[in-house]
Write a protein that holds these residues in place. Structure first.
Motif, PDB file in Angstrom:
ATOM      1  N   TRP A 132      -0.019   0.593  -4.106  1.00  0.00           N
ATOM      2  CA  TRP A 132      -0.990  -0.453  -4.397  1.00  0.00           C
ATOM      3  C   TRP A 132      -2.260  -0.152  -3.624  1.00  0.00           C
ATOM      4  O   TRP A 132      -2.207   0.101  -2.422  1.00  0.00           O
ATOM      5  N   GLN A 133      -3.395  -0.174  -4.304  1.00  0.00           N
ATOM      6  CA  GLN A 133      -4.646   0.048  -3.597  1.00  0.00           C
ATOM      7  C   GLN A 133      -5.289  -1.285  -3.269  1.00  0.00           C
ATOM      8  O   GLN A 133      -5.744  -2.017  -4.149  1.00  0.00           O
ATOM      9  N   LYS A 158      -6.090  -1.826  -7.323  1.00  0.00           N
ATOM     10  CA  LYS A 158      -5.248  -1.250  -8.367  1.00  0.00           C
ATOM     11  C   LYS A 158      -3.771  -1.526  -8.098  1.00  0.00           C
ATOM     12  O   LYS A 158      -3.327  -1.391  -6.970  1.00  0.00           O
ATOM     13  N   ARG A 185       0.845  -1.206   0.000  1.00  0.00           N
ATOM     14  CA  ARG A 185       0.000   0.000   0.000  1.00  0.00           C
ATOM     15  C   ARG A 185       0.877   1.253   0.000  1.00  0.00           C
ATOM     16  O   ARG A 185       0.584   2.221  -0.667  1.00  0.00           O
ATOM     17  N   ALA A 228      -6.402  11.743   0.342  1.00  0.00           N
ATOM     18  CA  ALA A 228      -6.356  11.242  -1.032  1.00  0.00           C
ATOM     19  C   ALA A 228      -5.467  12.156  -1.870  1.00  0.00           C
ATOM     20  O   ALA A 228      -5.286  13.325  -1.547  1.00  0.00           O
ATOM     21  N   GLU A 282     -12.266   0.813   3.969  1.00  0.00           N
ATOM     22  CA  GLU A 282     -12.448   1.663   2.788  1.00  0.00           C
ATOM     23  C   GLU A 282     -13.690   1.286   1.996  1.00  0.00           C
ATOM     24  O   GLU A 282     -14.254   2.106   1.300  1.00  0.00           O
ATOM     25  N   ARG A 333     -13.840   7.912  -1.240  1.00  0.00           N
ATOM     26  CA  ARG A 333     -12.560   7.468  -1.798  1.00  0.00           C
ATOM     27  C   ARG A 333     -12.738   6.402  -2.865  1.00  0.00           C
ATOM     28  O   ARG A 333     -11.976   6.326  -3.816  1.00  0.00           O
ATOM     29  N   ASP A 365      -8.119  -2.520  -0.684  1.00  0.00           N
ATOM     30  CA  ASP A 365      -9.133  -2.025   0.240  1.00  0.00           C
ATOM     31  C   ASP A 365      -9.554  -3.089   1.247  1.00  0.00           C
ATOM     32  O   ASP A 365      -9.672  -4.262   0.916  1.00  0.00           O
ATOM     33  N   ARG A 379     -10.504   7.835  -7.364  1.00  0.00           N
ATOM     34  CA  ARG A 379      -9.048   7.908  -7.496  1.00  0.00           C
ATOM     35  C   ARG A 379      -8.495   8.498  -8.787  1.00  0.00           C
ATOM     36  O   ARG A 379      -7.492   9.178  -8.780  1.00  0.00           O
TER      37      ARG A 379
END
Ligand SMILES: [Zn+2]
Length: 232
Positions: A58-59, A78, A54, A137, A65, A160, A61, A164
């Motif tokens: 790297w997203q 992502k 992260r 963000a 979130e 959020r 969740d 993005r």
């Protein structure tokens, strides 16, 4: 180009976790902590390696979130830096992680409110009782000189999701503002200095008009339309 094998013991566990997400879960996919831990039964603290990813863009969740996830689930949203490419991991980390000081400065200047929906930290959204958590963000903004800058903004966990890839365009916004009428511009200026939106007389009247029964709606409608239609 084919990705390296996530089981290759030559790689460290963070890189293997990244490759596992790419090949076994794939972007958009959901995985459970149980599945992660059983894939990496040989690694003591694989959860920490996910956190390291992260910090490299790297997203991934969690329920925090994305309230649609179950307690044990995470979503690989992502891809971030390609940490298996030599040099990428270190370069991405210095760019991606915010210091505690930066975070609190952004929260303070944003008045501890989500800038997208206005919710405050810990406040309920007013529906199913989920409470808001604020996070920072990154938002791409096209400045007046045409360059694109990444700026930081406070956003809640709900806003959020999906926000993005947005890019704001200051020049385009300014053009729209300039095209407003004098009345609209002063209403906007009022909201900006209050940092909240007060309903204008126009909006209040529209709301009241809409709620009227049909007969009374017709009376008011005729009067208003009569008033703006030029005599002829
Ligand atoms: Zn929000």
């Amino acid at each position: 180009m084919a990705l390296p094998d996530w089981q290759d013991p030559e790689f460290g566990s963070m890189i293997r976790a990244a490759l596992w997400l790419e090949t076994e879960v794939e972007e958009g996919g959901i995985f459970t902590k149980t599945a992660l831990r059983s894939a990496f039964a040989d690694v003591a603290q694989i959860d920490r390696r996910i956190r390291d990813l992260r910090a490299r863009g790297w997203q991934i969740d969690t329920r925090r979130e994305d309230p649609t996830l179950k307690l044990d689930e995470q979503r690989y949203v992502k891809k971030g830096a390609e940490v298996w490419v030599p040099g990428q991991a270190a370069a991405a980390k210095s760019k991606a992680s915010l210091t505690a000081t930066q975070r609190s400065a952004v929260l303070r200047q944003d008045n501890y409110l989500c800038r997208s929906c206005g919710v405050g930290s810990g406040e309920a959204y007013g529906d199913e009782g989920v409470r808001a958590q604020l996070d920072i963000a990154r938002r791409e903004v096209r400045l007046l000189d045409g360059t694109v800058k990444t700026e930081l903004v406070t956003e809640c966990n709900r806003c959020r999701i999906g926000g993005r890839s947005r890019q704001e365009d200051l020049g385009a916004l300014l053009t729209e503002v300039k095209a407003l009428s004098g009345t609209e511009k002063s209403a906007l200026a009022g909201w900006i200095s209050e940092d909240r939106r007060m309903p204008s007389a126009l909006e209040r009247l529209w709301g009241q008009y809409r709620a009227l029964p049909e007969e009374s709606r017709a009376v008011l409608a005729a009067a208003v339309i009569d008033d703006v239609t030029p005599e002829g």
